[in-house]
Design a protein around this motif. Structure first.
Motif, PDB file in Angstrom:
ATOM      1  N   ALA A 155       0.840  -1.204   0.000  1.00  0.00           N
ATOM      2  CA  ALA A 155       0.000   0.000   0.000  1.00  0.00           C
ATOM      3  C   ALA A 155       0.875   1.254   0.000  1.00  0.00           C
ATOM      4  O   ALA A 155       0.520   2.262  -0.602  1.00  0.00           O
ATOM      5  CB  ALA A 155      -0.930  -0.009   1.211  1.00  0.00           C
ATOM      6  N   ASN A 156       2.028   1.183   0.663  1.00  0.00           N
ATOM      7  CA  ASN A 156       2.956   2.319   0.663  1.00  0.00           C
ATOM      8  C   ASN A 156       3.483   2.596  -0.741  1.00  0.00           C
ATOM      9  O   ASN A 156       3.583   3.748  -1.165  1.00  0.00           O
ATOM     10  CB  ASN A 156       4.138   2.043   1.601  1.00  0.00           C
ATOM     11  N   ASP A 157       3.826   1.519  -1.477  1.00  0.00           N
ATOM     12  CA  ASP A 157       4.313   1.678  -2.850  1.00  0.00           C
ATOM     13  C   ASP A 157       3.236   2.285  -3.739  1.00  0.00           C
ATOM     14  O   ASP A 157       3.505   3.193  -4.535  1.00  0.00           O
ATOM     15  CB  ASP A 157       4.735   0.326  -3.428  1.00  0.00           C
ATOM     16  N   LEU A 158       2.011   1.785  -3.604  1.00  0.00           N
ATOM     17  CA  LEU A 158       0.909   2.292  -4.426  1.00  0.00           C
ATOM     18  C   LEU A 158       0.595   3.748  -4.081  1.00  0.00           C
ATOM     19  O   LEU A 158       0.296   4.552  -4.970  1.00  0.00           O
ATOM     20  CB  LEU A 158      -0.328   1.406  -4.252  1.00  0.00           C
ATOM     21  N   ALA A 159       0.694   4.101  -2.802  1.00  0.00           N
ATOM     22  CA  ALA A 159       0.475   5.495  -2.405  1.00  0.00           C
ATOM     23  C   ALA A 159       1.565   6.392  -2.989  1.00  0.00           C
ATOM     24  O   ALA A 159       1.292   7.505  -3.440  1.00  0.00           O
ATOM     25  CB  ALA A 159       0.454   5.609  -0.879  1.00  0.00           C
ATOM     26  N   TYR A 160       2.795   5.897  -2.981  1.00  0.00           N
ATOM     27  CA  TYR A 160       3.908   6.656  -3.565  1.00  0.00           C
ATOM     28  C   TYR A 160       3.676   6.905  -5.052  1.00  0.00           C
ATOM     29  O   TYR A 160       3.827   8.026  -5.539  1.00  0.00           O
ATOM     30  CB  TYR A 160       5.219   5.902  -3.337  1.00  0.00           C
ATOM     31  N   LEU A 161       3.275   5.852  -5.778  1.00  0.00           N
ATOM     32  CA  LEU A 161       2.997   6.002  -7.213  1.00  0.00           C
ATOM     33  C   LEU A 161       1.809   6.927  -7.446  1.00  0.00           C
ATOM     34  O   LEU A 161       1.821   7.744  -8.371  1.00  0.00           O
ATOM     35  CB  LEU A 161       2.752   4.633  -7.850  1.00  0.00           C
ATOM     36  N   HIS A 162       0.789   6.816  -6.601  1.00  0.00           N
ATOM     37  CA  HIS A 162      -0.368   7.707  -6.714  1.00  0.00           C
ATOM     38  C   HIS A 162       0.065   9.163  -6.519  1.00  0.00           C
ATOM     39  O   HIS A 162      -0.346  10.055  -7.265  1.00  0.00           O
ATOM     40  CB  HIS A 162      -1.428   7.323  -5.662  1.00  0.00           C
ATOM     41  N   GLY A 163       0.917   9.392  -5.518  1.00  0.00           N
ATOM     42  CA  GLY A 163       1.405  10.747  -5.268  1.00  0.00           C
ATOM     43  C   GLY A 163       2.284  11.260  -6.392  1.00  0.00           C
ATOM     44  O   GLY A 163       2.182  12.408  -6.812  1.00  0.00           O
ATOM     45  N   LEU A 164       3.144  10.380  -6.891  1.00  0.00           N
ATOM     46  CA  LEU A 164       4.067  10.760  -7.959  1.00  0.00           C
ATOM     47  C   LEU A 164       3.325  11.169  -9.229  1.00  0.00           C
ATOM     48  O   LEU A 164       3.629  12.186  -9.846  1.00  0.00           O
ATOM     49  CB  LEU A 164       5.020   9.604  -8.248  1.00  0.00           C
ATOM     50  N   TYR A 165       2.333  10.354  -9.611  1.00  0.00           N
ATOM     51  CA  TYR A 165       1.615  10.629 -10.856  1.00  0.00           C
ATOM     52  C   TYR A 165       0.428  11.561 -10.661  1.00  0.00           C
ATOM     53  O   TYR A 165      -0.148  12.045 -11.635  1.00  0.00           O
ATOM     54  CB  TYR A 165       1.188   9.312 -11.507  1.00  0.00           C
ATOM     55  N   GLY A 166       0.069  11.834  -9.399  1.00  0.00           N
ATOM     56  CA  GLY A 166      -1.046  12.737  -9.135  1.00  0.00           C
ATOM     57  C   GLY A 166      -0.627  14.173  -8.892  1.00  0.00           C
ATOM     58  O   GLY A 166      -1.450  15.083  -8.957  1.00  0.00           O
ATOM     59  N   MET A 167       0.665  14.403  -8.623  1.00  0.00           N
ATOM     60  CA  MET A 167       1.123  15.769  -8.352  1.00  0.00           C
ATOM     61  C   MET A 167       1.114  16.600  -9.629  1.00  0.00           C
ATOM     62  O   MET A 167       1.111  16.070 -10.733  1.00  0.00           O
ATOM     63  CB  MET A 167       2.518  15.763  -7.741  1.00  0.00           C
ATOM     64  N   ASN A 168       1.120  17.891  -9.446  1.00  0.00           N
ATOM     65  CA  ASN A 168       1.145  18.818 -10.574  1.00  0.00           C
ATOM     66  C   ASN A 168       2.580  18.926 -11.095  1.00  0.00           C
ATOM     67  O   ASN A 168       3.437  19.513 -10.445  1.00  0.00           O
ATOM     68  CB  ASN A 168       0.632  20.188 -10.136  1.00  0.00           C
ATOM     69  N   PRO A 169       2.875  18.377 -12.273  1.00  0.00           N
ATOM     70  CA  PRO A 169       4.247  18.395 -12.785  1.00  0.00           C
ATOM     71  C   PRO A 169       4.705  19.763 -13.284  1.00  0.00           C
ATOM     72  O   PRO A 169       5.874  19.950 -13.596  1.00  0.00           O
ATOM     73  CB  PRO A 169       4.210  17.392 -13.943  1.00  0.00           C
ATOM     74  N   ASP A 170       3.783  20.716 -13.351  1.00  0.00           N
ATOM     75  CA  ASP A 170       4.149  22.051 -13.822  1.00  0.00           C
ATOM     76  C   ASP A 170       4.757  22.918 -12.727  1.00  0.00           C
ATOM     77  O   ASP A 170       5.265  23.996 -13.010  1.00  0.00           O
ATOM     78  CB  ASP A 170       2.921  22.759 -14.411  1.00  0.00           C
ATOM     79  N   MET A 171       4.700  22.475 -11.480  1.00  0.00           N
ATOM     80  CA  MET A 171       5.277  23.253 -10.395  1.00  0.00           C
ATOM     81  C   MET A 171       6.795  23.172 -10.467  1.00  0.00           C
ATOM     82  O   MET A 171       7.372  22.090 -10.521  1.00  0.00           O
ATOM     83  CB  MET A 171       4.799  22.727  -9.036  1.00  0.00           C
ATOM     84  N   LEU A 172       7.442  24.315 -10.496  1.00  0.00           N
ATOM     85  CA  LEU A 172       8.885  24.385 -10.700  1.00  0.00           C
ATOM     86  C   LEU A 172       9.682  24.035  -9.452  1.00  0.00           C
ATOM     87  O   LEU A 172      10.685  23.341  -9.517  1.00  0.00           O
ATOM     88  CB  LEU A 172       9.252  25.796 -11.183  1.00  0.00           C
ATOM     89  N   LEU A 173       9.239  24.507  -8.291  1.00  0.00           N
ATOM     90  CA  LEU A 173      10.013  24.314  -7.065  1.00  0.00           C
ATOM     91  C   LEU A 173       9.864  22.887  -6.549  1.00  0.00           C
ATOM     92  O   LEU A 173       8.753  22.353  -6.447  1.00  0.00           O
ATOM     93  CB  LEU A 173       9.546  25.293  -5.982  1.00  0.00           C
ATOM     94  N   LEU A 174      10.986  22.263  -6.201  1.00  0.00           N
ATOM     95  CA  LEU A 174      10.981  20.897  -5.708  1.00  0.00           C
ATOM     96  C   LEU A 174      10.146  20.779  -4.436  1.00  0.00           C
ATOM     97  O   LEU A 174       9.403  19.812  -4.261  1.00  0.00           O
ATOM     98  CB  LEU A 174      12.416  20.428  -5.453  1.00  0.00           C
ATOM     99  N   VAL A 175      10.236  21.759  -3.541  1.00  0.00           N
ATOM    100  CA  VAL A 175       9.485  21.697  -2.288  1.00  0.00           C
ATOM    101  C   VAL A 175       7.976  21.723  -2.568  1.00  0.00           C
ATOM    102  O   VAL A 175       7.201  21.030  -1.899  1.00  0.00           O
ATOM    103  CB  VAL A 175       9.907  22.837  -1.328  1.00  0.00           C
ATOM    104  N   THR A 176       7.545  22.459  -3.579  1.00  0.00           N
ATOM    105  CA  THR A 176       6.130  22.498  -3.943  1.00  0.00           C
ATOM    106  C   THR A 176       5.699  21.150  -4.503  1.00  0.00           C
ATOM    107  O   THR A 176       4.618  20.643  -4.173  1.00  0.00           O
ATOM    108  CB  THR A 176       5.866  23.603  -4.986  1.00  0.00           C
ATOM    109  N   GLN A 177       6.531  20.545  -5.334  1.00  0.00           N
ATOM    110  CA  GLN A 177       6.222  19.226  -5.878  1.00  0.00           C
ATOM    111  C   GLN A 177       6.133  18.190  -4.762  1.00  0.00           C
ATOM    112  O   GLN A 177       5.227  17.348  -4.749  1.00  0.00           O
ATOM    113  CB  GLN A 177       7.278  18.809  -6.898  1.00  0.00           C
TER     114      GLN A 177
END
Length: 198
Positions: A155-177
């Motif tokens: 479930a941790n792996d799936l949550a990580y993938l969900h977060g990775l592919y669900g975040m806004n990739p247009d945000m420039l700052l790493l901390v925002t991502q």
């Protein structure tokens, strides 16, 4: 859709990587010098992944990240941008993933855990393959002496993938991502603290 993930099983992984380095070095990843490229192309795990990345600019122009001089301008100095500090119009992406597995070093491993491990490598650049993750993860499967191993994707792996592919990739700052990703992970596993899963 152009396939951009290759999974190769070979008992001669270093010979394969030497060939890739000689004929298509960008598939190994960004390296600013030949010595760095040689180090990057060294096989030191029974299953290992190499990631070639790229940048798409404001006008859709796509450039592969490369440390090699091709006699042309690179994305770093020729991309069209908005000029904004939070979203400059450029987007990074994984251009190609090469996963190499040595079956001679995987004897005794079961196919389902191996498949899950390879799938995670294909979908996410997880960093060091020698680090034991703080939460149970399939990424720990081949880490020696790690007590948080798993025999399937968690479930941790799936949550990580969900977060990775669900975040806004247009945000420039790493901390925002990272903040965006943590919120997506928390939604995927609401009953657990998914922060810092990887």
């Amino acid at each position: 859709c152009t396939p951009n993930i290759e999974i190769v099983f070979t008992t001669a992984p270093q010979a394969l990587l030497d060939n890739v380095r000689q004929h298509d070095a960008d598939y190994i990843g960004y390296a600013p010098s030949n010595s760095e490229l040689e180090k990057l192309a060294t096989v030191n795990h029974p299953i290992q992944a190499w990631y070639a990345t790229g940048v798409r600019d404001l006008r859709g122009r796509y450039t592969i990240d490369s440390g090699r001089d091709r006699g042309v301008m690179t994305a770093a100095n020729s991309g069209r941008v908005t000029g904004a500090h939070l979203n400059d119009g450029q987007r990074s992406a994984i251009h190609h993933v090469l996963i190499v597995a040595d079956p001679a070093k995987l004897q005794g491993q079961e196919i389902v855990p191996l498949s899950d491990y390879i799938a995670l490598l294909a979908l996410a650049q997880i960093g060091s393959l020698d680090d034991c993750r703080p939460l149970p993860s399939i990424a720990n499967m081949l880490v020696p002496a790690c007590v948080r191993k798993s025999t399937s994707i968690t479930a941790n792996d799936l949550a990580y993938l969900h977060g990775l592919y669900g975040m806004n990739p247009d945000m420039l700052l790493l901390v925002t991502q990272k903040n965006d990703m943590e919120e997506e992970m928390a939604q995927a596993v609401p009953s657990r603290g998914a922060k810092g899963a990887k």
